[in-house]
Structure formats: C-alpha cells, structure tokens
Design an enzyme around this catalytic site. Structure first.
Site, short mmCIF file in Angstrom:
data_model
loop_
_atom_site.label_atom_id
_atom_site.label_comp_id
_atom_site.label_asym_id
_atom_site.label_seq_id
_atom_site.Cartn_x
_atom_site.Cartn_y
_atom_site.Cartn_z
N HIS A 23 -7.49 -4.72 10.10
CA HIS A 23 -7.18 -4.50 8.68
C HIS A 23 -5.87 -5.17 8.30
O HIS A 23 -4.97 -5.33 9.14
CB HIS A 23 -7.21 -3.01 8.31
CG HIS A 23 -6.06 -2.17 8.78
ND1 HIS A 23 -6.22 -0.99 9.47
CD2 HIS A 23 -4.72 -2.31 8.64
CE1 HIS A 23 -5.04 -0.45 9.72
NE2 HIS A 23 -4.11 -1.23 9.22
N ASP A 52 0.81 -1.22 0.00
CA ASP A 52 0.00 0.00 0.00
C ASP A 52 0.84 1.26 0.00
O ASP A 52 2.06 1.21 0.19
CB ASP A 52 -0.97 0.00 1.20
CG ASP A 52 -0.30 -0.47 2.50
OD1 ASP A 52 0.94 -0.44 2.57
OD2 ASP A 52 -1.02 -0.85 3.42
N GLU A 65 -9.75 -1.87 5.16
CA GLU A 65 -10.45 -1.59 6.41
C GLU A 65 -11.69 -2.49 6.55
O GLU A 65 -12.14 -3.07 5.55
CB GLU A 65 -10.90 -0.12 6.41
CG GLU A 65 -9.75 0.89 6.35
CD GLU A 65 -9.01 1.06 7.68
OE1 GLU A 65 -8.99 0.14 8.50
OE2 GLU A 65 -8.44 2.16 7.89
N ASN A 104 -7.81 -2.82 14.22
CA ASN A 104 -9.21 -3.09 13.84
C ASN A 104 -9.31 -4.26 12.87
O ASN A 104 -10.36 -4.48 12.26
CB ASN A 104 -9.85 -1.83 13.22
CG ASN A 104 -9.17 -1.40 11.93
OD1 ASN A 104 -8.21 -2.02 11.47
ND2 ASN A 104 -9.67 -0.34 11.32
#
Ligand code: GLP
Length: 241
Positions: A136, A67, A141, A134
C-alpha cells in the site's frame, strides 16, 4: 524509476531531505506532499537540522499529508496530525495554517471532497511516500482503484497489525482512515519513495518488477515519469537475485 541504494539510514535520510530542499529553494510557493510512518522520520530530522543551520526556510511552504486515521481525535497521541506536529511542524518556521491533513473527525464525505478540491487547486511539487508490507501507498490498500481520489478506506488486518506497534494493542488501532487516492498521488510532479529493511523487500520487488495491478497499489508508480526510490541493501536483496 530511478533506484538509489544507500549504506545507512543517515545518508539515505540526508539525500531524501535534499530533494525537498531543492524544491523549496526553486519554488516561490512550494507545495510538499508529506507522509507518516517510521520511514520518513530521518528525513524530517535532516530537514529540521537544515532549518536550524539556516539552509532552508519554510515560511512560504504549504503541505498536504497523505492520510489520517478515522475515529481518533486529532489531539490523540497516535493521530497523524500529532505525529506531524511533534516530528516536524513544531520544529520549523512553517505557518501551521498552511499544513493540511485530512480531517477525519467530522463528516467523512465532506472531508474527502474538501481535500480533493484543495489538491486540485494546489499541485504537489514533491511527494514523499513509504510503502506498506502489502504494497500500500498512503492507505491505499490492495484492490484500491487506480483512479481513486481522496476517500475513506477500511484498513487491512495486515496494515493494522503492522501499525499496532504504535498503540497499546491492536484493538486500539483504528479500523478506517481517510487517504489521498492513487490518482491524487500520481499528479505530484516528483515522487520519492523510501523503503528500508528486509520487511519491505517483497513489496519493493513487486512494485518495481511486477505487473502494474491494483492488487499491488505501489505498482502504479511504474507509470509516473519522475519517481526516485531511496532504499538500502536489505530492501533490495530480492531484486538482485
Ligand atoms: C502507514 C502509512 C503509510 C506508510 C506505511 C509504512 O500505513 N499510512 O503512508 O508508508 O505506514 O510505515 P513505516 O514507514 O512505519 O513502515
């Protein structure tokens, strides 16, 4: 999923690097999937050490990173290009033209399409992943479709808060990123996921023991045939309850 628990970051990082070294040695043209974040730093250090000791050669290696932030220049000190150059590429004999990171500065749709076609032509032999608190992976996400390919995503507030430690303030943390999609990641032949510390415990528990659901992107890894999780006691505390 295989789970390996390590006593310290040193031994974990050495083991993670060893998976990469084996892949590099057993392929004429190895393709590596790389990650940023603080977690894989120790692994990069070990790989650089092995290179300096003459134990691994990066001459024929090609890499694809997961990313990149949108809206900051690749020369920005917090871009993932800068991170990879400073922490890894500048210290080994890789041809920098063989290192690929999504280009998030121009037309984003074109950049995503280009990255997807490159990933279709180059199968990743081994992919390293971290995990967000979380759940990811890369910047996929919660709620990202399992079938997603490289795309532009809006970062969650929690992710921006977690990553604010690298910037002067949260306002400087980019709001968007280009990320490999979950379908791209699942195509890697082998995946190693590194999770260190108590702050990753809940995400790790849900990933391993929870339902496979788009609300917990990392849970898709339950469907991958060759995943090794490298972790420490703090991160698996809630697994052993
Ligand atoms: C970022 C990256 C992820 C990484 C995550 C965890 O969000 N895009 O690839 O896994 O951070 O980072 P850290 O290893 O610093 O906890």
């Amino acid at each position: 999923m295989e789970i390996r628990i390590f006593e310290n970051k040193e031994s974990l990082s050495r083991a993670a690097a060893q998976y990469f070294i084996e892949v590099i040695k057993s392929n004429q043209k190895p393709v590596l999937g790389l990650a940023t974040g603080s977690t894989p730093l120790g692994m990069y250090e070990k790989l650089i050490e092995s290179y300096n000791d003459g134990k691994v050669d990066f001459k024929n290696v090609k890499t694809y990173n997961l990313d990149e932030y949108c809206g900051i220049d690749e020369n920005h000190e917090q871009s993932y290009r800068t991170f990879m150059n400073n922490n890894f590429f500048n210290h080994i004999n890789i041809d920098i033209n063989n290192t690929n990171i999504p280009n998030a500065t121009g037309d984003l749709d074109v950049a995503c399409e280009l990255y997807n076609s490159q990933l279709n032509e180059n199968e990743i032999d081994i992919q390293v992943l971290g995990i967000g608190t979380n759940g990811h992976i890369a910047f996929n996400e919660p709620g990202t479709p399992f079938g997603s390919k490289t795309h532009c995503i809006e970062l969650n507030q929690k992710t921006r808060e977690d990553n604010a430690r690298f910037f002067n303030s949260i306002d400087e943390v980019p709001t968007h990123a280009i990320t490999m999609g979950l379908a791209n990641i699942m195509k890697a032949k082998k995946i190693i996921l590194i999770a260190i510390g108590a702050q990753k415990a809940e995400a790790l528990r849900k990933m391993i023991l929870g339902d496979v659901t788009e609300d917990m992107p990392a849970s898709i890894l339950q469907f991958h045939p060759d995943v090794v999780i490298l972790t420490d006691r703090e991160a698996v505390k809630t697994l052993m309850k």
